[in-house]
Structures are given as structure tokens and as C-alpha cells.
Scaffold this motif. Structure first.
Motif, mmCIF file in Angstrom:
data_model
loop_
_atom_site.group_PDB
_atom_site.id
_atom_site.type_symbol
_atom_site.label_atom_id
_atom_site.label_comp_id
_atom_site.label_asym_id
_atom_site.label_seq_id
_atom_site.Cartn_x
_atom_site.Cartn_y
_atom_site.Cartn_z
ATOM 1 N N HIS A 184 0.850 -1.072 -0.168
ATOM 2 C CA HIS A 184 -0.012 -0.102 -0.040
ATOM 3 C C HIS A 184 0.777 1.309 -0.049
ATOM 4 O O HIS A 184 1.734 1.435 0.902
ATOM 5 C CB HIS A 184 -0.812 0.097 1.154
ATOM 6 C CG HIS A 184 -1.734 1.169 1.294
ATOM 7 N ND1 HIS A 184 -2.045 1.868 2.558
ATOM 8 C CD2 HIS A 184 -2.487 1.864 0.258
ATOM 9 C CE1 HIS A 184 -3.119 2.860 2.079
ATOM 10 N NE2 HIS A 184 -3.170 2.959 0.930
ATOM 11 N N GLY A 188 5.019 0.437 -1.976
ATOM 12 C CA GLY A 188 4.924 -0.123 -3.547
ATOM 13 C C GLY A 188 6.114 -0.373 -4.038
ATOM 14 O O GLY A 188 6.329 -1.644 -4.337
ATOM 15 N N ALA A 207 -0.309 -4.181 -5.820
ATOM 16 C CA ALA A 207 -0.060 -2.710 -5.294
ATOM 17 C C ALA A 207 -1.180 -1.753 -5.169
ATOM 18 O O ALA A 207 -1.446 -1.364 -6.066
ATOM 19 C CB ALA A 207 1.290 -1.987 -6.338
ATOM 20 N N GLU A 209 -2.586 1.722 -4.959
ATOM 21 C CA GLU A 209 -1.956 2.928 -5.115
ATOM 22 C C GLU A 209 -0.721 3.029 -4.789
ATOM 23 O O GLU A 209 -0.252 3.848 -3.651
ATOM 24 C CB GLU A 209 -2.904 3.786 -4.355
ATOM 25 C CG GLU A 209 -4.437 3.754 -4.686
ATOM 26 C CD GLU A 209 -5.261 5.129 -4.832
ATOM 27 O OE1 GLU A 209 -5.124 5.760 -3.790
ATOM 28 O OE2 GLU A 209 -5.773 5.620 -5.935
ATOM 29 N N PRO A 210 0.372 2.631 -5.595
ATOM 30 C CA PRO A 210 1.690 2.607 -5.221
ATOM 31 C C PRO A 210 2.260 3.966 -5.221
ATOM 32 O O PRO A 210 1.993 4.734 -6.319
ATOM 33 C CB PRO A 210 2.419 1.634 -6.274
ATOM 34 C CG PRO A 210 1.336 1.389 -7.086
ATOM 35 C CD PRO A 210 0.157 1.560 -6.786
ATOM 36 N N ALA A 265 -1.814 -2.966 -10.199
ATOM 37 C CA ALA A 265 -1.988 -1.736 -9.431
ATOM 38 C C ALA A 265 -3.612 -1.209 -9.050
ATOM 39 O O ALA A 265 -4.229 -1.121 -10.171
ATOM 40 C CB ALA A 265 -1.366 -0.527 -9.972
ATOM 41 N N THR A 267 -6.387 1.052 -8.099
ATOM 42 C CA THR A 267 -6.534 2.562 -8.108
ATOM 43 C C THR A 267 -7.964 2.973 -7.591
ATOM 44 O O THR A 267 -9.026 2.068 -7.929
ATOM 45 C CB THR A 267 -6.203 3.353 -9.208
ATOM 46 O OG1 THR A 267 -6.824 2.892 -10.424
ATOM 47 C CG2 THR A 267 -4.667 2.972 -9.499
ATOM 48 N N SER A 277 -0.149 5.747 -10.690
ATOM 49 C CA SER A 277 0.148 4.198 -11.000
ATOM 50 C C SER A 277 0.238 3.961 -12.413
ATOM 51 O O SER A 277 0.857 2.918 -12.636
ATOM 52 C CB SER A 277 -1.033 3.542 -10.480
ATOM 53 O OG SER A 277 -1.440 3.483 -9.160
ATOM 54 N N ILE A 281 2.948 1.510 -14.038
ATOM 55 C CA ILE A 281 2.699 0.290 -14.707
ATOM 56 C C ILE A 281 3.355 0.454 -16.254
ATOM 57 O O ILE A 281 3.710 -0.621 -16.692
ATOM 58 C CB ILE A 281 1.266 0.001 -14.833
ATOM 59 C CG1 ILE A 281 0.668 -0.214 -13.419
ATOM 60 C CG2 ILE A 281 0.796 -0.980 -15.806
ATOM 61 C CD1 ILE A 281 1.005 -1.533 -12.789
ATOM 62 N N LEU A 293 -3.388 -2.523 -14.765
ATOM 63 C CA LEU A 293 -4.376 -1.631 -13.746
ATOM 64 C C LEU A 293 -5.628 -2.331 -13.351
ATOM 65 O O LEU A 293 -6.125 -2.810 -14.213
ATOM 66 C CB LEU A 293 -4.567 -0.135 -14.337
ATOM 67 C CG LEU A 293 -3.476 0.897 -14.346
ATOM 68 C CD1 LEU A 293 -3.826 1.967 -15.233
ATOM 69 C CD2 LEU A 293 -2.837 1.193 -13.004
#
Length: 339
Positions: A184, A188, A207, A209-210, A265, A267, A277, A281, A293
Motif C-alpha cells: 500500500h 509499493g 500494489a 495505489e503505489p 496496481a 486505484t 500508478s 505500470i 491496472l
């Protein structure tokens, strides 16, 4: 008569415990100290039905408790994942939570975590109309006191901190075997670093919201000097400097240890972190990764901010993540799943 809060919680049958991943021994004034140990709490269901354990890594300045109960008292993702059949290990990143910090072993502390910074991250004014899932009222000062209470400073040197964290998590995997990493925010980059250092032991990365985008300067935390992280990954061909990596064409440098690794990721609709993100990515995929995503509104989950893992609809937010994990980490034939 009002029941005590523990009497309102559903009883569970689980196995649980904790462990320490030791830090490095260092010498100061003819004395030996330990730098950066890692505290890990684990829990397993009575029947483990998923093939790989999940290691949960919390955001910057906080601690593993963010995966436990939500601010409004509901079970968090750690419990829900156990209920879904996973062994779950929750780490307190070195120098945070129950993992001790001392400036003589880990260097200077970064800035303290302010209420204003917390509000800016978790419920910024610009998303007020769309951010409908925060678990307490914005003017509930007592709830805000309790939320901020878990925050502390990070090491001032982000590269040192990430390198240390990746080393300890890698040693955790050496001990427990292959696992899924669920990160988190500020953890990330640590996910990418661990997968780079232990190819084959990381089965997937989720991940949430890395922290990013690549090369970003993050207020109160530091700079992602090497694109995806503050410390270098094992690029192929090797990269001479951060500037050389920044100037390279997409795909010129690869990350062989992460090739084919399922990465997603997650989001949220009402979070500034979501925009970070996409470029992360893109850089991972250019480097040969299998990254994508998972935007919650695309899965019917709306109104979330950066704290989506413990907001009012946290259970709903977990559903598409669980679906993704099953699709990418388990055989399609249930007969071949680990019991």
C-alpha cells in the motif's frame, strides 16, 4: 445494556503467532547493536485453501495495524483474506510500528506526520464531492486523533530505508517460502525491489495505489531516484546512473527477475495517487513485466480515496482484488490447488 466491543465481534477459529526477522549487527563505540529488525504477525485459517501466503506491507509512516480493524470498527483486509483461505503475514516495516527505530542505528528521522498532511492524503478537499467512503466524518476530531495516533516518522534517507526493507522482506521469504506481496502506498517500491532480489519467491504483487510516478519527489518522504524506487534494481543491461535510466528509451533496460510476474496496481476513484500508478505500470511493462491496472470504478466500486483498504466499502473493494489473485495465482482446475 451496551455490549463491549469484543462481545460484538464474530468468534474465529485461527492459528496465529509472530516472528522477528533480525536486522544487521553494527558496531558503535565498542558496543554491538541491531539495525532495522522486522516484526511480522501471522494468522492462518483452520483450513488453508489458497496455494500461497500473502505478505501485507503498510504505507509510509504507519504500521501493520492498517490491515486489521477499520477506523469504524469492521474487520479489515487481513481478516477477510484469512476468511478467504489465505495464510496472512502482516509486517511492520523497519523503524515503524513494532519494528524499533533508533537514530544511532538507522540515521536521522524524517519529519513527523501532521494532521494537515493526513487530511491532504486521505480526504483532500478537491475530491470531497466524489469521495464518499471515508469511514468517519471530516469534522470528527476524536476519530481523527485516533487515526493519526498510529503514524510516526520514516528514516530520512529513503534509499537506505527501501534497501533495508527489501532486505528484511526478502529474508522473510527465505524463511516462509514463495508468497504474494500486497503493498500500500509507500511500500509499493519495496514490492518491486523484493521481487527483483528473490525471483521465484514472489508469486504476484498487488500494489494498492503505489507511491510514484517514476522519478517523483514525494513530499516528506524522499525521491524515487531510480525511477521505480529510491534504490537501484537489477536492470539489464546495467544502468550507469539515474539520469541514464531517465533518458533511456522505453524497453531499453529490462528487469529479468520480474519478467512474467503478475502485477496489478489497484486505484481508487477519488485519489490523487491513482494518476501515479499508470506511468509506474507503463515502466514495468516496458521493462518486460506483466503489469496491469485495476481501477475500482471499472468493477463497480465507487467513492474511494487513498485509504480504500479501510474505507466504508472495504469489503467491496477487496472483491475484485481477490478475483484477480485467484485468476493469476491459482490453477484453473480446483483439484490441483493446494489444500
Amino acid at each position: 445494556m451496551t455490549l463491549a466491543f469484543w462481545e460484538q465481534a464474530a468468534p474465529r477459529t485461527v492459528r496465529r503467532g509472530h516472528m522477528w526477522i533480525a536486522g544487521k549487527r553494527i558496531q558503535r563505540n565498542a558496543q554491538t547493536y541491531q539495525c532495522g529488525p522486522l516484526f511480522v504477525e501471522w494468522e492462518a485459517p483452520e483450513q488453508v485453501t489458497r496455494p500461497w501466503p500473502i505478505v501485507l506491507l503498510h504505507g509510509g509512516g504507519y504500521q501493520g495495524t492498517e490491515w486489521f480493524d477499520t477506523p469504524d470498527g469492521r474487520p479489515g483486509w487481513a481478516q477477510r483474506l484469512v476468511e478467504a483461505g489465505y495464510v496472512v503475514l502482516v509486517a511492520d516495516r523497519p523503524g515503524q510500528g513494532r519494528s524499533p527505530f533508533h537514530v544511532e542505528t538507522m540515521g536521522p528521522m524524517g519529519p513527523a506526520f501532521s494532521y494537515e498532511h493526513g487530511r491532504h492524503i486521505y480526504f483532500p478537499a478537491e475530491y470531497e464531492g466524489r469521495h464518499t467512503q471515508w469511514p468517519f466524518a471530516r469534522d470528527d476530531e476524536a476519530a481523527m486523533d485516533e487515526f493519526i495516533a498510529g503514524y510516526g516518522p520514516l528514516p530520512a534517507d529513503l534509499a537506505f530505508s527501501e534497501d533495508m526493507e527489501a532486505d528484511r522482506i526478502a529474508k522473510l521469504l527465505d524463511r516462509i517460502g514463495p508468497a504474494i506481496l500486497l503493498t500500500h502506498s509507500a511500500s509499493g517500491p519495496v514490492g518491486w525491489l523484493v521481487a527483483d532480489r528473490r525471483p521465484g519467491l514472489v508469486k504476484a504483487i498487488v500494489a494498492v495505489e503505489p507511491m510514484g510516478p517514476p522519478f517523483a519527489q514525494i513530499p516528506n518522504i524522499g525521491t524515487l531516484t531510480w525511477g521505480l524506487a529510491a534504490t537501484p534494481l537489477n536492470w539489464e543491461p546495467p544502468v550507469a546512473s539515474p539520469d541514464a535510466l531517465r533518458e533511456a528509451a522505453p524497453g531499453e533496460h529490462r528487469l529479468p527477475a520480474l519478467a512474467g510476474l503478475p502485477i496489478v496496481a489497484v486505484t481508487a476513484e477519488a485519489s490523487a495517487f491513482a494518476a501515479a500508478s499508470t506511468p509506474a505500470i507503463e515502466q514495468l511493462n516496458a521493462a518486460g513485466c506483466q503489469a496491469e491496472l485495476l481501477h475500482l470504478p471499472d468493477h463497480g466500486v465507487f467513492g474511494n480515496g487513498h485509504g480504500l483498504i479501510y474505507e466504508k466499502n472495504s469489503d467491496a473493494a477487496l472483491v475484485p482484488v481477490l478475483n484477480w489473485l485467484i485468476e493469476h495465482t491459482e490453477p484453473s482446475d480446483p483439484a490441483h490447488r493446494k489444500s
